[in-house]
Design a protein around this motif. Structure first.
Motif, PDB file in Angstrom:
ATOM      1  N   GLU A 757       0.805  -1.214   0.000  1.00  0.00           N
ATOM      2  CA  GLU A 757       0.000   0.000   0.000  1.00  0.00           C
ATOM      3  C   GLU A 757       0.839   1.264   0.000  1.00  0.00           C
ATOM      4  N   HIS A 758       1.909   1.278   0.803  1.00  0.00           N
ATOM      5  CA  HIS A 758       2.686   2.505   0.955  1.00  0.00           C
ATOM      6  C   HIS A 758       3.963   2.517   0.119  1.00  0.00           C
ATOM      7  N   GLY A 759       4.618   1.388   0.007  1.00  0.00           N
ATOM      8  CA  GLY A 759       5.872   1.365  -0.754  1.00  0.00           C
ATOM      9  C   GLY A 759       5.672   1.313  -2.258  1.00  0.00           C
ATOM     10  N   TYR A 760       4.662   0.535  -2.709  1.00  0.00           N
ATOM     11  CA  TYR A 760       4.448   0.347  -4.145  1.00  0.00           C
ATOM     12  C   TYR A 760       3.066   0.855  -4.577  1.00  0.00           C
ATOM     13  N   ARG A 761       2.644   1.957  -4.021  1.00  0.00           N
ATOM     14  CA  ARG A 761       1.314   2.476  -4.350  1.00  0.00           C
ATOM     15  C   ARG A 761       1.200   2.836  -5.834  1.00  0.00           C
ATOM     16  N   ASP A 762       2.341   3.218  -6.468  1.00  0.00           N
ATOM     17  CA  ASP A 762       2.323   3.606  -7.889  1.00  0.00           C
ATOM     18  C   ASP A 762       3.088   2.623  -8.765  1.00  0.00           C
ATOM     19  N   ASP A 763       3.426   1.467  -8.204  1.00  0.00           N
ATOM     20  CA  ASP A 763       4.254   0.515  -8.948  1.00  0.00           C
ATOM     21  C   ASP A 763       3.690  -0.893  -8.780  1.00  0.00           C
ATOM     22  N   PRO A 764       2.794  -1.323  -9.666  1.00  0.00           N
ATOM     23  CA  PRO A 764       2.196  -2.658  -9.529  1.00  0.00           C
ATOM     24  C   PRO A 764       3.185  -3.789  -9.809  1.00  0.00           C
ATOM     25  N   PHE A 765       4.395  -3.444 -10.306  1.00  0.00           N
ATOM     26  CA  PHE A 765       5.375  -4.484 -10.625  1.00  0.00           C
ATOM     27  C   PHE A 765       6.453  -4.605  -9.538  1.00  0.00           C
ATOM     28  N   GLY A 766       6.259  -3.967  -8.403  1.00  0.00           N
ATOM     29  CA  GLY A 766       7.240  -4.059  -7.333  1.00  0.00           C
ATOM     30  C   GLY A 766       7.308  -5.455  -6.722  1.00  0.00           C
ATOM     31  N   GLY A 787      10.333   0.182  -2.522  1.00  0.00           N
ATOM     32  CA  GLY A 787       9.464   1.230  -3.003  1.00  0.00           C
ATOM     33  C   GLY A 787       9.762   2.571  -2.336  1.00  0.00           C
ATOM     34  N   THR A 788       8.925   3.568  -2.630  1.00  0.00           N
ATOM     35  CA  THR A 788       9.082   4.913  -2.081  1.00  0.00           C
ATOM     36  C   THR A 788       7.893   5.216  -1.175  1.00  0.00           C
ATOM     37  N   TRP A 789       8.176   5.331   0.140  1.00  0.00           N
ATOM     38  CA  TRP A 789       7.119   5.607   1.105  1.00  0.00           C
ATOM     39  C   TRP A 789       6.890   7.107   1.197  1.00  0.00           C
ATOM     40  N   GLY A 791       6.760  10.279   3.190  1.00  0.00           N
ATOM     41  CA  GLY A 791       7.247  10.751   4.497  1.00  0.00           C
ATOM     42  C   GLY A 791       8.014   9.667   5.210  1.00  0.00           C
ATOM     43  N   ALA A 792       8.155   9.822   6.479  1.00  0.00           N
ATOM     44  CA  ALA A 792       8.876   8.859   7.309  1.00  0.00           C
ATOM     45  C   ALA A 792       8.036   7.613   7.502  1.00  0.00           C
ATOM     46  N   VAL A 793       8.710   6.518   7.771  1.00  0.00           N
ATOM     47  CA  VAL A 793       8.003   5.265   8.004  1.00  0.00           C
ATOM     48  C   VAL A 793       7.104   5.381   9.220  1.00  0.00           C
ATOM     49  N   THR A 794       7.527   6.148  10.188  1.00  0.00           N
ATOM     50  CA  THR A 794       6.742   6.263  11.433  1.00  0.00           C
ATOM     51  C   THR A 794       5.401   6.903  11.190  1.00  0.00           C
ATOM     52  N   ASP A 795       5.250   7.592  10.047  1.00  0.00           N
ATOM     53  CA  ASP A 795       3.942   8.178   9.751  1.00  0.00           C
ATOM     54  C   ASP A 795       2.890   7.104   9.613  1.00  0.00           C
ATOM     55  N   VAL A 796       3.317   5.889   9.283  1.00  0.00           N
ATOM     56  CA  VAL A 796       2.370   4.796   9.111  1.00  0.00           C
ATOM     57  C   VAL A 796       1.801   4.366  10.468  1.00  0.00           C
ATOM     58  N   ALA A 797       2.467   4.817  11.546  1.00  0.00           N
ATOM     59  CA  ALA A 797       2.010   4.431  12.883  1.00  0.00           C
ATOM     60  C   ALA A 797       0.581   4.859  13.142  1.00  0.00           C
ATOM     61  N   ARG A 816      16.124   1.618   6.829  1.00  0.00           N
ATOM     62  CA  ARG A 816      15.923   2.351   5.573  1.00  0.00           C
ATOM     63  C   ARG A 816      17.189   2.370   4.721  1.00  0.00           C
ATOM     64  N   THR A 817      18.137   1.461   4.971  1.00  0.00           N
ATOM     65  CA  THR A 817      19.414   1.473   4.238  1.00  0.00           C
ATOM     66  C   THR A 817      19.205   1.226   2.746  1.00  0.00           C
ATOM     67  N   ASP A 818      18.474   0.213   2.403  1.00  0.00           N
ATOM     68  CA  ASP A 818      18.221  -0.140   0.997  1.00  0.00           C
ATOM     69  C   ASP A 818      16.730  -0.408   0.850  1.00  0.00           C
ATOM     70  N   GLY A 819      15.961   0.611   0.546  1.00  0.00           N
ATOM     71  CA  GLY A 819      14.511   0.476   0.566  1.00  0.00           C
ATOM     72  C   GLY A 819      14.024   0.529   2.003  1.00  0.00           C
ATOM     73  N   THR A 820      13.013  -0.258   2.303  1.00  0.00           N
ATOM     74  CA  THR A 820      12.453  -0.311   3.659  1.00  0.00           C
ATOM     75  C   THR A 820      12.377  -1.770   4.089  1.00  0.00           C
ATOM     76  N   THR A 821      12.988  -2.090   5.229  1.00  0.00           N
ATOM     77  CA  THR A 821      12.949  -3.436   5.797  1.00  0.00           C
ATOM     78  C   THR A 821      12.329  -3.367   7.182  1.00  0.00           C
ATOM     79  N   VAL A 822      11.295  -4.178   7.412  1.00  0.00           N
ATOM     80  CA  VAL A 822      10.657  -4.298   8.727  1.00  0.00           C
ATOM     81  C   VAL A 822      11.178  -5.583   9.351  1.00  0.00           C
ATOM     82  N   ILE A 823      11.858  -5.467  10.507  1.00  0.00           N
ATOM     83  CA  ILE A 823      12.447  -6.620  11.200  1.00  0.00           C
ATOM     84  C   ILE A 823      11.583  -6.902  12.429  1.00  0.00           C
ATOM     85  N   MET A 824      11.007  -8.120  12.478  1.00  0.00           N
ATOM     86  CA  MET A 824      10.073  -8.486  13.552  1.00  0.00           C
ATOM     87  C   MET A 824      10.567  -9.745  14.248  1.00  0.00           C
TER      88      MET A 824
END
Length: 831
Positions: A757-766, A787-789, A791-797, A816-824
């Motif tokens: 939704e946020h990273g590939y909102r304009d890129d269906p081939f991501g 993809g390109t989020w 604002g900041a990732v925290t805005d998604v909070a 945010r080093t290379d794109g966006t990685t969520v580590i859980m």
């Protein structure tokens, strides 16, 4: 009387030399002059005086002989006559122009003798003068006759060269170019132009000119009152000798003749027969040439002019026949090659594109193909487009009437619109802008209609092919899309199906995997003979039969025997090949059999891969050879992999099949530690590529669970369900407790959804990468997008997704080093 008694002749006859010598001198038939050595006239006879009109007093003692000559004669007297006379004492037949008293000239021939004294000193010059007027006239006549003969010979030679050029010119354009160059060397014309008759368009067409800036250099109707059209209509030679004559007969020539100074214009019809033979002749064109000033053409020249018109007309007639034959051959070749090249492509849109590429630029400088597809209009175009708004009415007429629309005279667009029809249905239109053709309009229209018929049929065949192909593929996908067993930590199955090149029909390759009971897994790969819907349908029947026949205590050998009986009732399944195997998930034992199929490839946890070459027999329904079915057992340790495949993976016409087996074993061994997901697709890409002519089907079975799970999925929410299924099975295989398992599944699903939704909102081939690892105390999942989020990732909070992730997991980090990685991370203990 004489002494002999006869008459005295000397007394009866008066001899001429007995005349008065002075009279003979004065009235001799030639002129006599006596001059001193310096040329002064001291004596002259009456004859010379009569010829020249001088008096004796005007000449004797007052004039020298050289004074009676013109300037040219005086120079010749000094340079030739006087020196020769001094050296030779005489000269003969010297030609001089004597200037008479009235300033007219008298052509003469002069003989002179130098008289010398006892001491050889010059004393006097005696000159005899002959009147050469008649001789000069005769010589001039001879000279003129010679010149006329030379000019006639030159014209004949030029005409011969022109005829040779005409004979060597194969096309109408080359003949016209040779004809328009003829009047200058043949007749000394200043400029010339050639016009040809276009009967089909009812025009006189301006073709070529040595000076197109002179005259009315443009096309004209055949009914035009202009001189060229009138000559073409009557077929008669016209020579306009003056502006006055032009004003009376051809007024359109007057202005040009005045401006250019061309006072004589010749209008020569180019005919297929003699100018005197009105029956059977045809005027093909008009050659107009003009002269600076007034020019009188003699009878001989006019005969040559007419001969040129006849020769040029015959050459044009021959060239037109040649042009027509060549054009018919070119059009026939074009139609044949177009049909062949369109047949090479089976898909509709590639055929449409190739049709436009064939048309432009070979027969048109612009083309637009419009096809009605699925309620919309698909367009293919080539070349610089004209004003398409002007084209719409013509397209509508062509579609309504299902007939071609050809451009009318004065049409600003100049396009032909061809309806593409097949089986009574209009598929679309082909619009083309073509260079105007002077002749052959009827033949060209027939060619275009033929082209439209062939193109329409080719496109309709492609449409029907795609319809059948899509039906077959839909059927095939539905037959291959049954749920394969998953979520069992004891095994994992990875499959891949790759159809042959996009322009071929679907085949009969298939795979299947299903549970016979909770501890026994069945896997199969097969290949049905043939292609298309029949093959796909037979594949589905055979696959369903295997599922129906498999059961506890049956085994591969008995199942193949039952399939032999089945194909006796399903003829299209005869000679199909099958590799069938059953795996005991408790003991890890494999039981397999191959009915005419390639051997499975087995990879143990250690060592090199080996092909399972036992338990082989003939294809299903084969009536030749040993009809008994056998089976073979093989232990499968945990961590083993088994690959079943169809012949499209390894068979090539350019190499022995043993080489294909060798390459497959080597590449399978290289990927021993590669994640199972994507393994079969990677093997197909490497060994087959995308343009192979046969289908490829692979099924890889892996026993035991993966140490880590790695998945890549597209930015499509529909793929989240498949990811959850695979992730659940992996967690179960590692014995992760239910609460921890559910929390990881929820958090991972939300993280992937946020990335879409946020990273590939304009890129269906991501693409999104998911990596999961299990340690002794925790489960870690990483979800990475590039993809390109906003604002900041925290805005998604502020959204619900991140809140669910934080509530479900013990630790959540963002990189945010290379794109966006969520580590859980989630602890394996209870919350």
């Amino acid at each position: 009387m004489s002494d002999s008694g006869g008459p005295d002749v000397t007394q009866e006859l008066r001899l001429p030399w007995d005349d008065d010598p002075d009279d003979l001198y004065e009235h001799a038939p030639c002129g006599y002059l006596t001059t001193l050595p310096d040329g002064t006239i001291v004596k002259v006879n009456q004859t010379f005086l009569v010829w020249t009109g001088y008096t004796r007093a005007e000449l004797v003692g007052h004039r020298r002989f050289r004074d009676l000559l013109g300037s040219g004669g005086q120079i010749y007297h000094e340079t030739h006559y006087a020196p020769l006379l001094r050296m030779q004492d005489e000269v003969h037949e010297m030609a001089f122009e004597v200037v008479c008293a009235d300033n007219t000239t008298l052509p003469t021939l002069v003989n002179s003798v130098l008289s010398r004294g006892p001491a050889k000193e010059p004393r006097a010059i005696r000159t005899t003068v002959f009147n050469a007027t008649e001789r000069r006239s005769y010589e001039n006549e001879l000279l003129h006759a010679r010149r006329r003969a030379e000019e006639s010979e030159r014209r004949v030679q030029v005409l011969q060269e022109i005829v040779a050029d005409l004979a060597a010119a194969p096309t109408e354009a080359e003949v016209a170019e040779a004809v328009v160059r003829a009047p200058e060397p043949a007749f000394g014309a200043a400029s010339s132009s050639i016009y040809l008759v276009d009967v089909e368009r009812d025009l006189i067409v301006a073709v070529s000119s040595t000076d197109p800036t002179t005259g009315n250099w443009d096309d004209m109707p055949r009914s035009s009152p202009r001189a060229v059209a009138r000559v073409a209509d009557r077929g008669d030679l016209h020579v306009v000798g003056s502006v006055a004559e032009a004003r009376e007969h051809f007024p359109d020539l007057v202005d040009n003749m005045r401006k250019s100074g061309r006072n004589t214009v010749v209008l020569l019809p180019l005919t297929t027969g003699g100018s005197d033979e009105r029956v059977g002749t045809e005027t093909l064109g008009v050659l107009a040439f003009s002269f600076t000033g007034e020019r009188k053409l003699g009878d001989n020249e006019l005969r040559v002019v007419r001969l040129l018109g006849q020769q040029a007309g015959q050459a044009l007639d021959r060239a037109r026949l040649y042009d027509d034959a060549r054009r018919r051959e070119e059009r026939t070749t074009f139609l044949g090659e177009t049909t062949r090249t369109l047949d090479e492509l089976h898909r509709l849109l590639p055929r449409a594109r190739r049709l436009v590429d064939r048309v432009v630029p070979e027969i048109a400088d612009w083309a637009l193909l419009q096809l009605s597809i699925g309620g919309g209009i698909h367009e293919e175009s080539g070349g610089p487009a004209p004003d398409l708004g002007l084209l719409e009415p013509a397209e509508q007429r062509a579609i309504r009437a299902s007939v071609p629309v050809f451009p009318a005279a004065g049409d600003p667009l100049g396009c032909v619109v061809l309806p593409l029809t097949a089986r009574g249905r209009v598929l679309g239109t082909l619009s083309m802008r073509m260079a105007p053709d002077r002749r052959g309009a009827a033949a060209e229209r027939a060619f275009l209609i033929d082209l439209a018929d062939r193109a329409g049929m080719a496109l309709e065949n492609a449409r029907l092919y795609e319809q059948e192909r899509e039906t077959a593929r839909t059927l095939q996908r539905s037959l291959l899309a049954a749920d394969l067993p998953s979520g069992d930590s004891r095994f994992a199955v990875e499959t891949h199906y790759q159809a042959a090149g996009q322009d071929l029909e679907v085949g009969g390759d298939w795979f299947d995997a299903f549970m016979i009971n909770k501890d026994r897994l069945a896997i199969a790969v097969g290949d049905v003979v043939g292609r298309g819907i029949d093959a796909a349908t037979t594949m589905g029947q055979l696959r369903s039969a295997i599922r129906a026949l498999a059961g506890d205590g049956v085994g591969p050998a008995r199942l193949l025997e039952a399939l032999d009986r089945f194909v006796d009732r399903v003829e299209t399944a005869r000679m199909a090949t099958v590799a069938y195997a059953e795996v005991d998930l408790v003991t890890g034992e494999l039981v397999y059999a191959c009915a005419g199929h390639l051997p499975p490839l087995f990879q143990a946890p250690v060592g090199i891969p080996e092909f399972l070459l036992q338990a082989r027999s003939a294809p299903l329904g084969s009536r030749a050879g040993d009809l008994r079915r056998t089976e073979q057992r093989q232990p499968l340790p945990a961590g083993s992999r088994l690959l079943l495949y169809t012949d499209g993976l390894i068979e090539r016409r350019t190499r022995p099949i043993d080489k294909g087996f060798e390459v497959l074993a080597r590449e399978f061994a290289r990927r021993r530690d590669a994640p199972l997901p994507g393994l079969t697709a990677a093997l197909a890409d490497l060994l087959v590529g995308r343009d192979h002519a046969d289908d490829v089907c692979l099924l890889c079975l892996s026993l035991g669970s993966e140490e880590r799970i790695e998945r890549s999925l597209g930015a499509d929410r529909m793929q989240i369900a498949q990811l959850r299924s695979e992730l659940r099975g992996w967690l179960v295989a590692h014995g992760i407790e239910a609460d921890c398992r559910d929390a990881v599944l929820l958090a991972c699903s939300e993280a992937v959804a946020n990335a879409i939704e946020h990273g590939y909102r304009d890129d269906p081939f991501g693409m999104i990468d998911v990596v999961g690892t299990v340690t002794a105390d925790a489960v870690e999942v990483r979800v990475t997008d590039r993809g390109t989020w906003r604002g900041a990732v925290t805005d998604v909070a502020r959204g619900r997704g991140l809140q669910l992730i934080r509530e479900s997991m013990d630790q959540v980090l963002f990189d945010r080093t290379d794109g966006t990685t969520v580590i859980m991370r989630r602890s394996r203990g209870d919350l």
